[in-house]
Write an enzyme that holds these catalytic residues in place. Structure first.
Site, PDB file in Angstrom:
ATOM      1  N   THR A  79       0.717  -1.029   0.144  1.00  0.00           N
ATOM      2  CA  THR A  79       0.091  -0.023   0.074  1.00  0.00           C
ATOM      3  C   THR A  79       0.747   1.274  -0.047  1.00  0.00           C
ATOM      4  OG1 THR A  79      -1.671  -1.092   1.207  1.00  0.00           O
ATOM      5  CG2 THR A  79      -1.820   1.270   1.448  1.00  0.00           C
ATOM      6  N   ASN A 159      -5.626 -10.196  -7.249  1.00  0.00           N
ATOM      7  CA  ASN A 159      -5.850 -10.734  -5.811  1.00  0.00           C
ATOM      8  C   ASN A 159      -7.091 -11.423  -5.622  1.00  0.00           C
ATOM      9  OD1 ASN A 159      -6.337  -7.778  -6.127  1.00  0.00           O
ATOM     10  ND2 ASN A 159      -7.225  -8.107  -4.099  1.00  0.00           N
ATOM     11  N   GLN A 187       0.781  -9.878  -5.615  1.00  0.00           N
ATOM     12  CA  GLN A 187       0.338 -11.270  -5.793  1.00  0.00           C
ATOM     13  C   GLN A 187       1.187 -12.165  -6.568  1.00  0.00           C
ATOM     14  OE1 GLN A 187      -1.899 -12.804  -3.801  1.00  0.00           O
ATOM     15  NE2 GLN A 187      -2.879 -10.878  -2.837  1.00  0.00           N
ATOM     16  N   SER A 207       5.251  -6.893  -1.554  1.00  0.00           N
ATOM     17  CA  SER A 207       4.990  -6.842   0.074  1.00  0.00           C
ATOM     18  C   SER A 207       5.482  -8.172   0.462  1.00  0.00           C
ATOM     19  CB  SER A 207       3.656  -7.041   0.308  1.00  0.00           C
ATOM     20  OG  SER A 207       3.142  -6.411   1.771  1.00  0.00           O
ATOM     21  N   ALA A 208       5.991  -8.472   1.889  1.00  0.00           N
ATOM     22  CA  ALA A 208       6.675  -9.611   2.413  1.00  0.00           C
ATOM     23  C   ALA A 208       5.686 -10.644   2.774  1.00  0.00           C
ATOM     24  CB  ALA A 208       7.577  -9.141   3.674  1.00  0.00           C
ATOM     25  N   HIS A 209       4.438 -10.115   3.366  1.00  0.00           N
ATOM     26  CA  HIS A 209       3.386 -11.059   4.061  1.00  0.00           C
ATOM     27  C   HIS A 209       3.034 -11.943   2.815  1.00  0.00           C
ATOM     28  CE1 HIS A 209      -0.494  -8.919   3.647  1.00  0.00           C
ATOM     29  NE2 HIS A 209       0.184  -7.948   3.186  1.00  0.00           N
ATOM     30  N   THR A 242      14.889   5.365  11.533  1.00  0.00           N
ATOM     31  CA  THR A 242      15.639   4.055  11.982  1.00  0.00           C
ATOM     32  C   THR A 242      14.910   2.961  10.979  1.00  0.00           C
ATOM     33  OG1 THR A 242      16.086   4.593  13.941  1.00  0.00           O
ATOM     34  CG2 THR A 242      16.167   2.285  13.668  1.00  0.00           C
ATOM     35  N   CYS A 329      -9.551  -6.521   2.191  1.00  0.00           N
ATOM     36  CA  CYS A 329      -9.980  -5.261   2.597  1.00  0.00           C
ATOM     37  C   CYS A 329     -11.663  -5.259   2.461  1.00  0.00           C
ATOM     38  CB  CYS A 329      -9.166  -4.105   2.045  1.00  0.00           C
ATOM     39  SG  CYS A 329      -9.436  -4.313   0.429  1.00  0.00           S
TER      40      CYS A 329
END
Ligand code: PLP
Length: 390
Positions: A79, A159, A187, A207-209, A242, A329
């Site tokens: 996002t 998706n 995706q 995206s990692a997830h 950071t 979502c």
């Protein structure tokens, strides 16, 4: 799997998110506890080690998507990557409003970002339609470029219905006309080969997830100079603020593992998806499969059973099989899927749609069991509906 997990429903919602690979989790934990330095601390070895981890992760991300390492920027997920890419295209445009051409089946993240710029008068969007199978007409895209589109947004894979889009051609067409391209590969990354640089893709989000990595971290491939021009310098990974080194290291490891293992996993997932599809088609009369059977993600099965409301099926499966009616979502919401609407699917299909997505941890036994559970849930809804009609 622990005893407690064994009692959980079969997980078939990998498009929403994936479990973290234990090997990725081990790296994240190691970085959090042992290699915990701040990547901006240039005065000691803890900081140096953390900065090295960020660089190593950048190398793994760039290898997975075929991008130059210096063009990879870390974000909190797709996002944010998408928002930054569109914001960047607006900020570097010589003329506003930015003329955008986007498919009607883009993820909410793209639609919302475009709507925000449109509301400020910074962008105008020309929508690229898809057909009833979700396929994009490349001639319409080329026409939009010829008409002067500055930015073209095409997702690499959808998706909901899992349709795969020809992003190589999209990159080449847009480059030919001097337009920028934004490829939402959330995706597709780790499933399909991606060559961002070779295909002239300007921006690419992941995206990692979605690839067995942690939540809250992702990447944006963006042109050289992006970090300096970006309204948010933190995205460069090392710079102001950071960096999320454990998350970034986890993303890097997830990308490295996908690069090595995806080919074998894809074959297995495709066989499992085909098995589930044939079991359901044989057992459930009237079932239709949505999307493009020729070009769809190996782990996607999008079905509809006209006359059988999806929320009633999902309610019956709640403790047995975790699947969804649409995007994470918007599933559970009363509003119909904008993707199915864009495909022009009839209302009975939209209202009975079920998105089933498997992953590398899905077992053959789970597929057999899920087929039985879905079949019996549909039969139960049909039975209940007959009672209402009688
Ligand atoms: N784009 C697509 C195609 C997605 O499937 C998702 C998440 O479901 C996103 C973007 C947003 O990703 P994130 O959750 O990392 O912000």
């Amino acid at each position: 799997m622990t005893r407690e997990l064994a009692r959980l429903p079969i997980y078939l919602d990998y498009h929403a998110t994936t479990p973290v690979d234990p090997r990725v989790a081990a790296i994240v934990l190691q970085v959090m506890t042992a290699n915990f330095g701040n990547a901006n601390s240039a005065e000691h070895v803890y900081g140096d080690a953390a900065a090295e981890l960020v660089d190593k992760a950048r190398g793994h991300v760039s290898a997975l998507v075929g991008a130059a390492p210096e063009t990879v920027h870390f974000t909190s997920g797709s996002t944010e990557s998408i928002r930054l890419a569109i914001g960047h295209a607006v900020s570097v445009s010589k003329k506003l409003p930015l003329r955008v051409a986007a498919t009607t089946v883009e993820h909410r993240a793209v639609l919302d970002a475009l709507a925000a710029h449109e509301a400020r008068g910074e962008a105008v969007v020309h929508w690229l339609p898809v057909d009833h199978r979700g396929r994009l007409d490349l001639e319409a895209l080329e026409h939009a470029c010829r008409q002067g589109a500055d930015l073209v947004c095409v997702m690499a894979a959808n998706n909901e219905v899992g349709v795969i889009y020809p992003v190589e051609q999209v990159g080449q067409i847009t480059a030919r006309f001097g337009a920028r391209s934004l490829i939402d590969a959330t995706q597709a990354a780790g499933h399909l080969p991606l060559r961002a640089q070779e295909w002239n893709i300007t921006y690419l989000a992941l995206s990692a997830h979605k690839i067995y990595g942690p939540k809250g971290v992702g990447a944006l491939v963006a042109p050289r100079g992006f970090g300096a021009q970006s309204p948010n310098h933190r995205v460069s990974g090392v710079g102001e603020g950071t960096p999320n080194v454990p998350g970034i290291a986890g993303l890097g490891e997830a990308c490295r593992l996908r690069d090595i293992e995806h080919a074998a996993d894809e074959k297995r997932m495709e066989a499992q998806r085909d098995r589930l599809e044939s079991l359901l088609l044989a057992a459930i009369g009237g079932l239709v499969v949505n999307g493009d059977p020729e070009h769809r993600l190996s782990n996607n099965l999008h079905i509809a059973i006209p006359g059988v409301p999806n929320n009633a099926v999902i309610a019956r499966l709640r403790r047995r099989v975790a699947l969804s009616s649409g995007a994470a979502c918007s599933s559970g919401a009363e509003t119909p899927s904008h993707v199915l609407q864009a495909m022009g699917l009839p209302y009975e299909i939209q209202g009975s749609a079920l998105r089933i997505s498997s992953g590398k941890f899905t077992t053959d036994e789970e597929i057999e069991c899920a087929a039985e559970q879905i079949t019996s849930a549909v039969a139960s809804v049909r039975h209940a509906l007959k009672g209402v009609m009688a």
